[in-house]
Design a protein around this motif. Sequence first.
Motif, mmCIF file in Angstrom:
data_model
loop_
_atom_site.group_PDB
_atom_site.id
_atom_site.type_symbol
_atom_site.label_atom_id
_atom_site.label_comp_id
_atom_site.label_asym_id
_atom_site.label_seq_id
_atom_site.Cartn_x
_atom_site.Cartn_y
_atom_site.Cartn_z
ATOM 1 N N MET A 1 0.889 -1.048 -0.064
ATOM 2 C CA MET A 1 0.007 0.055 0.015
ATOM 3 C C MET A 1 0.683 1.215 -0.039
ATOM 4 N N GLU A 3 0.680 4.009 -1.195
ATOM 5 C CA GLU A 3 -0.154 5.344 -1.326
ATOM 6 C C GLU A 3 -0.279 5.854 0.071
ATOM 7 N N PHE A 10 -7.011 6.252 0.375
ATOM 8 C CA PHE A 10 -8.412 6.310 -0.084
ATOM 9 C C PHE A 10 -9.726 5.712 0.933
ATOM 10 N N ASP A 13 -9.612 0.621 0.211
ATOM 11 C CA ASP A 13 -8.506 -0.028 -0.690
ATOM 12 C C ASP A 13 -8.191 -1.318 -0.177
ATOM 13 N N TYR A 14 -7.700 -2.045 -1.222
ATOM 14 C CA TYR A 14 -7.053 -3.497 -0.793
ATOM 15 C C TYR A 14 -6.131 -3.979 -1.512
ATOM 16 N N THR A 116 -17.646 1.420 0.447
ATOM 17 C CA THR A 116 -17.389 2.950 -0.216
ATOM 18 C C THR A 116 -18.358 3.812 0.302
ATOM 19 N N SER A 125 -12.072 5.107 6.890
ATOM 20 C CA SER A 125 -11.290 4.388 5.704
ATOM 21 C C SER A 125 -11.215 2.839 6.126
ATOM 22 N N HIS A 127 -9.418 -0.669 4.875
ATOM 23 C CA HIS A 127 -8.274 -1.304 4.024
ATOM 24 C C HIS A 127 -8.296 -2.678 4.466
ATOM 25 N N TYR A 140 -2.426 -3.412 -5.750
ATOM 26 C CA TYR A 140 -3.059 -2.630 -4.768
ATOM 27 C C TYR A 140 -4.276 -1.910 -5.514
ATOM 28 N N GLN A 141 -5.338 -2.047 -5.055
ATOM 29 C CA GLN A 141 -6.596 -1.179 -5.729
ATOM 30 C C GLN A 141 -7.352 -0.425 -4.850
ATOM 31 N N SER A 142 -7.984 0.595 -5.296
ATOM 32 C CA SER A 142 -8.783 1.354 -4.595
ATOM 33 C C SER A 142 -10.099 1.603 -5.053
ATOM 34 N N GLN A 143 -11.056 1.952 -4.125
ATOM 35 C CA GLN A 143 -12.573 2.005 -4.732
ATOM 36 C C GLN A 143 -12.807 3.482 -4.318
#
Length: 145
Positions: A1, A3, A10, A13-14, A116, A125, A127, A140-143
């Motif tokens: 992660m 970011e 975010f 995120d996951y 979200t 938030s 995670h 790593y992805q974010s919604q």
Amino acid sequence: MPEIYKGVVFMVDYITGINGAGKTRILSEAAAATAQISKGNVIFIDSTDKLEKILPSSIRFINISDYSIDGAMSLCGFLLGLCAGDYDLTDIFIDSTTSIVSPKETNLNDFFEILTKASEKTGVSFHFSVLDDYATELIYQSQAE
């Protein structure tokens, strides 16, 4: 992660990857870093007690197996209950998501979309670490909306 270390967090995120790829280590390091800079409370949820003694005492640790969580909607209700009960809550980290919520029975994208929207309402938030047997590397992805 990465970011989170740049100060960009975010709403949901996951991180995904195969078993043993380092998702738990990354998630626990991100939780510790977040707890240091957070102006509120941080919670870490896992399905075992393995990290309870490793995480800083400033992070509230919850072993989800102590509760009767049996799917995505139960977990959503549990997470939103935590948000409703603690107005100072800023972040919730959930490790081993797929051992709590079966991806065969739940569309994880829909699950993350629900959270979200909840994140926008609560300011908390979320995670996650998600096991993906087909991932060749950590992703790593974010919604974030």
